[in-house]
Design a protein around this motif. Structure first.
Motif, PDB file in Angstrom:
ATOM      1  N   GLU A   4      27.869  60.251 -24.389  1.00 45.25           N
ATOM      2  CA  GLU A   4      27.512  59.569 -25.631  1.00 45.25           C
ATOM      3  C   GLU A   4      28.653  58.619 -25.994  1.00 45.25           C
ATOM      4  O   GLU A   4      29.640  59.029 -26.583  1.00 45.25           O
ATOM      5  CB  GLU A   4      27.282  60.588 -26.748  1.00 45.25           C
ATOM      6  N   ILE A   5      28.509  57.365 -25.620  1.00 39.16           N
ATOM      7  CA  ILE A   5      29.540  56.372 -25.873  1.00 39.16           C
ATOM      8  C   ILE A   5      29.598  56.091 -27.369  1.00 39.16           C
ATOM      9  O   ILE A   5      28.581  55.805 -27.992  1.00 39.16           O
ATOM     10  CB  ILE A   5      29.262  55.057 -25.111  1.00 39.16           C
ATOM     11  N   GLU A   6      30.804  56.139 -27.922  1.00 41.99           N
ATOM     12  CA  GLU A   6      30.989  55.805 -29.339  1.00 41.99           C
ATOM     13  C   GLU A   6      31.384  54.349 -29.517  1.00 41.99           C
ATOM     14  O   GLU A   6      30.858  53.653 -30.355  1.00 41.99           O
ATOM     15  CB  GLU A   6      32.043  56.717 -29.964  1.00 41.99           C
ATOM     16  N   THR A   7      32.337  53.877 -28.695  1.00 45.44           N
ATOM     17  CA  THR A   7      32.830  52.513 -28.836  1.00 45.44           C
ATOM     18  C   THR A   7      33.793  52.202 -27.704  1.00 45.44           C
ATOM     19  O   THR A   7      34.184  53.096 -26.953  1.00 45.44           O
ATOM     20  CB  THR A   7      33.531  52.331 -30.205  1.00 45.44           C
ATOM     21  N   LEU A   8      34.179  50.971 -27.584  1.00 42.76           N
ATOM     22  CA  LEU A   8      35.263  50.568 -26.694  1.00 42.76           C
ATOM     23  C   LEU A   8      36.566  50.907 -27.403  1.00 42.76           C
ATOM     24  O   LEU A   8      36.754  50.525 -28.567  1.00 42.76           O
ATOM     25  CB  LEU A   8      35.179  49.065 -26.409  1.00 42.76           C
ATOM     26  N   HIS A   9      37.464  51.606 -26.758  1.00 42.24           N
ATOM     27  CA  HIS A   9      38.719  52.017 -27.389  1.00 42.24           C
ATOM     28  C   HIS A   9      39.816  50.961 -27.240  1.00 42.24           C
ATOM     29  O   HIS A   9      40.438  50.551 -28.208  1.00 42.24           O
ATOM     30  CB  HIS A   9      39.192  53.346 -26.791  1.00 42.24           C
ATOM     31  N   HIS A  10      40.096  50.531 -26.000  1.00 45.46           N
ATOM     32  CA  HIS A  10      41.119  49.519 -25.781  1.00 45.46           C
ATOM     33  C   HIS A  10      40.884  48.823 -24.447  1.00 45.46           C
ATOM     34  O   HIS A  10      40.091  49.268 -23.637  1.00 45.46           O
ATOM     35  CB  HIS A  10      42.533  50.128 -25.818  1.00 45.46           C
ATOM     36  N   ASP A  52      42.242  47.984 -29.730  1.00 41.99           N
ATOM     37  CA  ASP A  52      43.603  47.741 -29.255  1.00 41.99           C
ATOM     38  C   ASP A  52      43.604  47.004 -27.927  1.00 41.99           C
ATOM     39  O   ASP A  52      42.662  47.123 -27.135  1.00 41.99           O
ATOM     40  CB  ASP A  52      44.357  49.059 -29.064  1.00 41.99           C
ATOM     41  N   ILE A  53      44.704  46.296 -27.682  1.00 46.60           N
ATOM     42  CA  ILE A  53      44.997  45.682 -26.396  1.00 46.60           C
ATOM     43  C   ILE A  53      46.338  46.255 -25.962  1.00 46.60           C
ATOM     44  O   ILE A  53      47.304  46.233 -26.726  1.00 46.60           O
ATOM     45  CB  ILE A  53      45.064  44.147 -26.502  1.00 46.60           C
ATOM     46  N   HIS A  54      46.379  46.787 -24.748  1.00 45.91           N
ATOM     47  CA  HIS A  54      47.596  47.387 -24.222  1.00 45.91           C
ATOM     48  C   HIS A  54      48.134  46.515 -23.092  1.00 45.91           C
ATOM     49  O   HIS A  54      47.403  46.252 -22.125  1.00 45.91           O
ATOM     50  CB  HIS A  54      47.330  48.787 -23.679  1.00 45.91           C
ATOM     51  N   LEU A  55      49.367  46.081 -23.216  1.00 43.99           N
ATOM     52  CA  LEU A  55      50.046  45.348 -22.149  1.00 43.99           C
ATOM     53  C   LEU A  55      50.843  46.362 -21.350  1.00 43.99           C
ATOM     54  O   LEU A  55      51.567  47.181 -21.932  1.00 43.99           O
ATOM     55  CB  LEU A  55      50.971  44.281 -22.722  1.00 43.99           C
TER      56      LEU A  55
END
Length: 145
Positions: A4-10, A52-55
């Motif tokens: 059950e996908i809730e959302t895109l996290h990062h 979020d965006i993670h580098l």
């Protein structure tokens, strides 16, 4: 039983020079840097709306070496409030519009504008310092007619 996908996290992006990439994502894109856990490898986290965006600086990262702007390659898309203001902001920072299929004088200061995309919203494509493709889009083309 399906997940059950809730959302895109990062979204995570490989970078080679963390300070140079931080200058891009903070200064050019305007993202807010947020606290990052004390991982044993270099990186930075940014807030992009409610995601979020993670580098990540890695030893085995894959880069798009020598490649120009390609909207059909893997890319990150950021939604902005105003297409017009985004274009003006990038021009003020020295970005110039690249002609479709034409070689770019400075790929890291070029932008491809697609004000009337098939997707139904205006798009700007630029490259980050490691040639990751960044799409900037808005709900509508708010440029003056």
């Amino acid at each position: 039983m399906a997940m059950e996908i809730e959302t895109l996290h990062h979204v995570s992006l490989p970078v080679s020079d963390l300070e140079r990439s931080k200058a891009f994502y903070s200064g050019v894109i305007g993202l807010e840097e947020i606290e990052r856990p004390p991982f044993k490898f270099p990186g930075a986290w940014y807030r992009a709306g409610d995601r979020d965006i993670h580098l990540i600086v890695g030893t085995r990262s894959t880069f798009r070496d020598g490649k120009g702007i390609d909207s059909r390659d893997g890319h990150l898309a950021i939604r902005v409030r105003s297409y017009r203001r985004a274009v003006e902001h990038l021009k003020a920072l020295g970005y110039r519009e690249a002609e479709p299929d034409a070689p770019m004088a400075d790929p890291l200061r070029s932008m491809r504008l697609n004000p009337r995309s098939t997707a139904g919203f205006p798009q700007i494509y630029i490259l980050d310092p490691d040639r990751n493709v960044v799409e900037i889009n808005a709900a509508e083309d708010d440029r003056s007619p």
